[in-house]
Every structure is written in structure tokens, then in C-alpha cells.
Write a protein that holds these residues in place. Structure first.
Motif, mmCIF file in Angstrom:
data_model
loop_
_atom_site.group_PDB
_atom_site.id
_atom_site.type_symbol
_atom_site.label_atom_id
_atom_site.label_comp_id
_atom_site.label_asym_id
_atom_site.label_seq_id
_atom_site.Cartn_x
_atom_site.Cartn_y
_atom_site.Cartn_z
ATOM 1 N N ASN A 1 31.765 138.175 93.742
ATOM 2 C CA ASN A 1 30.882 138.898 94.663
ATOM 3 C C ASN A 1 29.594 139.326 93.958
ATOM 4 O O ASN A 1 28.511 139.243 94.542
ATOM 5 N N GLY A 2 29.722 139.745 92.695
ATOM 6 C CA GLY A 2 28.543 140.111 91.901
ATOM 7 C C GLY A 2 27.639 138.899 91.686
ATOM 8 O O GLY A 2 26.411 138.997 91.792
ATOM 9 N N LYS B 1 25.751 138.118 94.824
ATOM 10 C CA LYS B 1 24.639 139.047 95.015
ATOM 11 C C LYS B 1 23.458 138.662 94.133
ATOM 12 O O LYS B 1 22.315 138.580 94.574
ATOM 13 N N ALA B 2 23.759 138.379 92.858
ATOM 14 C CA ALA B 2 22.690 138.037 91.906
ATOM 15 C C ALA B 2 22.008 136.717 92.272
ATOM 16 O O ALA B 2 20.823 136.544 92.037
ATOM 17 N N GLY C 1 21.898 135.389 95.362
ATOM 18 C CA GLY C 1 21.478 135.337 96.764
ATOM 19 C C GLY C 1 22.357 134.437 97.612
ATOM 20 O O GLY C 1 21.886 133.768 98.533
ATOM 21 N N GLN D 1 26.014 134.112 99.929
ATOM 22 C CA GLN D 1 27.153 134.778 100.579
ATOM 23 C C GLN D 1 28.426 134.180 99.996
ATOM 24 O O GLN D 1 28.502 132.966 99.806
ATOM 25 N N THR E 1 26.735 144.798 84.461
ATOM 26 C CA THR E 1 27.680 144.762 85.585
ATOM 27 C C THR E 1 29.015 144.147 85.147
ATOM 28 O O THR E 1 30.093 144.619 85.522
#
Ligand code: ARG
Length: 283
Positions: free
Chosen positions: A81-82, A85-86, A88, A90, A258
């Protein structure tokens, strides 16, 4: 006199055109390297905006399901998930049996897989892997009361439970005379051991340690040394154009702290530094 001037002019023109040719060649070489690098940069553009990611959520603390909603969680899930996000992207998880993951990548049914999957030479023949994202290794688990096993050799002619298609299954197969009992999921071999139906389980040490620590498995211990050193990677179809985006996302999480936070959350300690190339660590 006229002739020699003419010859002189000809020579000058020839020399000048040679000079122009050299300049032109020199100029064209940086342009060509530039276009080559920008086209390889282009391949970092993912081919999708939603990444379909396969996982077998029976492998705590990496991927497992809890509660009635069967929400999938774990170290791998936080990590992907990280990365999404990084990068861009889904992330759409797709649960499946572990031994179905590589075929799903090969057929293009999924774009990636995060499933505590060890980077091995054999798997690298058919899929590609991200840079290693965690270090692990196989261990032998037996019942607390068993004091006769400390190595693979001690499992000769014994019953060993494993998850089908795993590195643990491959390792157990090396034991002469052992009866290997395979299961579709990663939690079942442990349950069989707990129930006393088998003598040992060969699986990833972090998964066994987690089960012992959380009390989800009682009366079980790890014996002997780690059998292997393994690294997990995110698998993608061979030479997938999404690999670079995944690696860049992973790099970002490692650099901005992270990754350390996610590691701390699931393992309650600091991670050790990770190698950067999958091929260098293939088991
Ligand atoms: N690391 C081992 C392998 O790659 C076991 C992974 C099992 N993962 C799972 N989600 N069941 O073969």
C-alpha cells in the motif's frame, strides 16, 4: 598556377567537409545516448493505474486475514500500500493459493504478487522480482516435547508438513525417507504439528516465531540453526514495465523512513540494511 590553386581549394573543401563530418558525429552521439536513456526512463511508466496484486493471506505476520470481514493485513500489505501511494498506483489485492501465484503472473491475470515470496534462481527464470524487501530463512519447528530433532538429518523417515510450492517444501524434500505432507495454505501445516499429526514443519522462521509469540500456536518450538538465508521480493511478470515503478516506490519508502516504521510495527525492532538487487540474493 590556376591548376594548383584549384587543387588547393579542393583540398580545403575536402578537409572542411571531413571536419564537419567529425563534428556532426560528435554531436549525434550525445543525442543518441540521451534518447536511449529517456526511453528506458519511459519504461518506468507503469502500464496500469490499478495494480492487481496477488497474495496468499495465510502467512502471518506478512499477509493474513482477521475478523468477520476477512480484512487482509500484515507487513507485506502495509508495504505494498505504501509503494502504491509513492508510485501513484491503486492497489487491488487478489487472494489466491500460493502455488497459483506464479501461474497467475505468467498468464498476466495479476500485475504483481507480494506474498512473502523468496527470490530464488528457479523463480527468476519465469518471473521478475523487485529489489529484496526483507531477509528471512527456513527453520524446523517441532512440538515442545520433542528433544530428538535439531537438524534436517534428524527428520529422516519422519513426517514433515509443508505448504505446497514453497521453499520449505523444496527443503523438506531433500530429507531421505521423509514423508512429506503438503497443504494448500501456510497455517495448516502448523496446526497439524500442534495436533501431533506430524513430527515437524519446515517453513519460514519469521512466520513460526510470530505464531509462537502471539500465542496462536501453542506447544511448538523452533530447533537448530536456520536452514537457509532467503530474501523476499515482489514478483511481477517477466520484464514487466511496472517493475521500475515498484522499485522506485520501494526505494522511496526505504529512504523516507516509512519502511522502518512498517518494520517496527510488525517486528518491533529496527531492520538491517537491504541489498539492492534481486539477482544478487537469489537462493
Ligand atoms: N518464503 C516461502 C516461499 O517463497 C514461503 C512463502 C509463503 N507465503 C505465503 N503467503 N503463504 O516459498
Amino acid at each position: 598556377m590556376v591548376r594548383s590553386t584549384l587543387r588547393w581549394w579542393r583540398q580545403l573543401v575536402l578537409a572542411l567537409s571531413c571536419l564537419l563530418l567529425v563534428i556532426a558525429c560528435n554531436n549525434s552521439s550525445p543525442t543518441s545516448t540521451k534518447s536511449a536513456s529517456s526511453s528506458s526512463g519511459g519504461s518506468s511508466n507503469p502500464t496500469v493505474t490499478t495494480l492487481k496484486v496477488a497474495t496468499d493471506p495465510t502467512f502471518a505476520p506478512f499477509e493474513f486475514q482477521v475478523g468477520n470481514q476477512k480484512q487482509t493485513q500484515g507487513f507485506d500489505i502495509d508495504l505494498i500500500n505504501g509503494i502504491g501511494k509513492a508510485a501513484g498506483l491503486q492497489i487491488q489485492l487478489q487472494s489466491m493459493r500460493f502455488d497459483g501465484i506464479i501461474p497467475a503472473l505468467q498468464s498476466g491475470n495479476v500485475d504483481a504478487a507480494i506474498s512473502g515470496m523468496t527470490i530464488t534462481k528457479k523463480r527468476l527464470d519465469v518471473v521478475s522480482f523487485s529489489r529484496p524487501y526483507i531477509k528471512a530463512g527456513l527453520a524446523i519447528a517441532v512440538q515442545d516435547s520433542n528433544n530428538s530433532v535439531t537438524s534436517l538429518a534428524d527428520l529422516k523417515d519422519k513426517k514433515i508438513a509443508v505448504q505446497i510450492g514453497t521453499t520449505g517444501a523444496a527443503e523438506a524434500k531433500k530429507v531421505p525417507g521423509a514423508q512429506i505432507i503438503t497443504f494448500d495454505t501456510s497455517d495448516l501445516p502448523m496446526r497439524e504439528l500442534g495436533n501431533g499429526n506430524v513430527d515437524a514443519v519446515v517453513t519460514d522462521a519469521p512466520a513460526t516465531l510470530h505464531a509462537i509469540k502471539t500465542g496462536s500456536l501453542k506447544g511448538i518450538k523452533i530447533v537448530g540453526k536456520l536452514l537457509t538465508q532467503e530474501y523476499y521480493g515482489i514478483a511481477v511478470p517477466k520484464n514487466s514495465a511496472n517493475l521500475e515503478a515498484i522499485n522506485k516506490g520501494l526505494d522511496t519508502l526505504i529512504q523516507n523512513g516509512t519502511y522502518d516504521k512498517i518494520y517496527q510495527r510488525w517486528f518491533n525492532t529496527k531492520p538491517s540494511p537491504l541489498p539492492t538487487s534481486a539477482s544478487a540474493v537469489a537462493a
